[in-house]
Design an enzyme around this catalytic site. Structure first.
Site, short mmCIF file in Angstrom:
data_model
loop_
_atom_site.label_atom_id
_atom_site.label_comp_id
_atom_site.label_asym_id
_atom_site.label_seq_id
_atom_site.Cartn_x
_atom_site.Cartn_y
_atom_site.Cartn_z
CD GLU A 15 -0.09 1.19 -3.86
OE1 GLU A 15 -0.56 0.99 -2.72
OE2 GLU A 15 0.98 1.81 -4.04
NE ARG A 95 -2.65 7.41 -10.50
CZ ARG A 95 -2.03 6.86 -9.45
NH1 ARG A 95 -2.60 6.86 -8.25
NH2 ARG A 95 -0.84 6.32 -9.59
CG ASN A 97 -1.13 6.67 -4.82
OD1 ASN A 97 -1.31 5.89 -5.74
ND2 ASN A 97 -0.06 6.60 -4.04
CG ASN A 143 2.27 5.86 -1.53
OD1 ASN A 143 1.35 5.10 -1.82
ND2 ASN A 143 3.20 6.20 -2.39
CG ASP A 193 4.09 2.47 -2.27
OD1 ASP A 193 3.07 3.05 -1.90
OD2 ASP A 193 4.22 2.03 -3.43
#
Ligand code: ZN
Length: 287
Positions: A15, A95, A97, A143, A193
């Protein structure tokens, strides 16, 4: 346009790619693998952390800033030394991201419920020497983030909505206002995403479960291009390279069964796409 394999990383959850123009280095994270990677001259190095790392950004003063499980830290990549900056008050099952810096040097990063059950996530803005400020709440999976070339519009993806929302962005204060839907991604294409933008004001969106990245015009909401990526869970993208016209794409292996991995063996890899456009730069943290 075609996607080529750059690195067969087999990341669990690759990511957050970020481009360092000064050193021509691609930074990216494996959130669940708890690693910050740096790729340069065909060589990938990583720093192993002991907790999740949602995103990483460059600091103007050198080194990196990262959002870990529920805190922000600065990091020296070679020494691995961490300095605590601030924490956020979140449920233990949340958490950090995705996240990235705005053109003024604030770090915007959001959280998510790791069980993907509750809309308990938030989007934060961290300015140097100030406590983190909440910009949005009620988020499911925080995201993609991107800015328009004139910096006046901020784009944001809460993945399960399948939408890109646009906001007016005040660069002086970091405030967002006037939310509206800019893009709606059809279910057949996968889940929106990670995201980046180019100098023509178009959005490049990685499609999780869609095995592709896509280019959209946020003024019309129309899809303009798609590039197939030989990884199922395409997760995020950033522009880099000497002319900032190469799109680097991360991907993930998490959640794939044996037959899906046989069909997409390069899942978890990092890919590159030579484009015809110049991307927005990766902005740095002003602290
Ligand atoms: Zn993501």
């Amino acid at each position: 346009m075609q996607a080529e394999l750059l690195l067969d990383a087999r990341a669990t959850l690759g990511e957050g790619p970020a481009w360092d123009a000064k050193t021509q280095t691609l930074f990216w994270v494996d959130i669940l693998g708890k690693r910050i990677h740096s790729f340069k001259d065909s060589r990938d190095d990583f720093l192993q952390l002991d907790e999740f790392v949602g995103c990483v950004a460059l600091r103007r003063d050198g080194g990196l800033i990262a959002a870990l499980h529920a805190s922000f830290v600065t990091l020296e990549l070679v020494a691995g030394q961490q300095t605590f900056l601030a924490s956020v008050s979140e449920p233990a099952s949340n958490r950090f991201n995705d996240g990235k810096c705005d053109p003024a040097g604030r770090l915007l990063a959001g959280t998510m419920d790791m069980n993907e059950k509750y809309p308990s996530g938030n989007l934060y803005s961290l300015e140097a020497d100030k406590p983190p400020r909440k910009l949005l709440d009620g988020i499911r999976i925080s995201n993609g983030l991107a800015w328009s070339p004139d910096y006046k519009t901020f784009y944001y993806i809460d993945t399960p909505t399948r939408q890109v929302r646009a906001f007016d962005y005040d660069m002086d204060t970091g405030n967002i206002s006037n939310p509206r839907v800019a893009v709606e991604v059809p279910a057949s294409m996968g889940w929106p995403d990670g995201m980046t933008s180019d100098l023509e004001g178009r959005l490049w969106i990685a499609l999780w479960g869609g095995s592709r990245v896509s280019r959209w015009n946020p003024a019309t909401g129309r899809l303009e291009a798609e590039v197939a990526v030989p990884a199922l869970q395409t997760s995020s993208c950033v522009f880099g390279g000497p002319r900032r016209d190469i799109l680097y794409v991360t991907s993930a292996r998490v959640g794939m069964d044996t037959s899906a991995l046989e069909k997409y063996p390069l899942s978890g890899g990092v890919f590159q796409i030579q484009t015809q456009t110049e991307g927005m730069p990766t902005f740095e943290f002003a602290g």
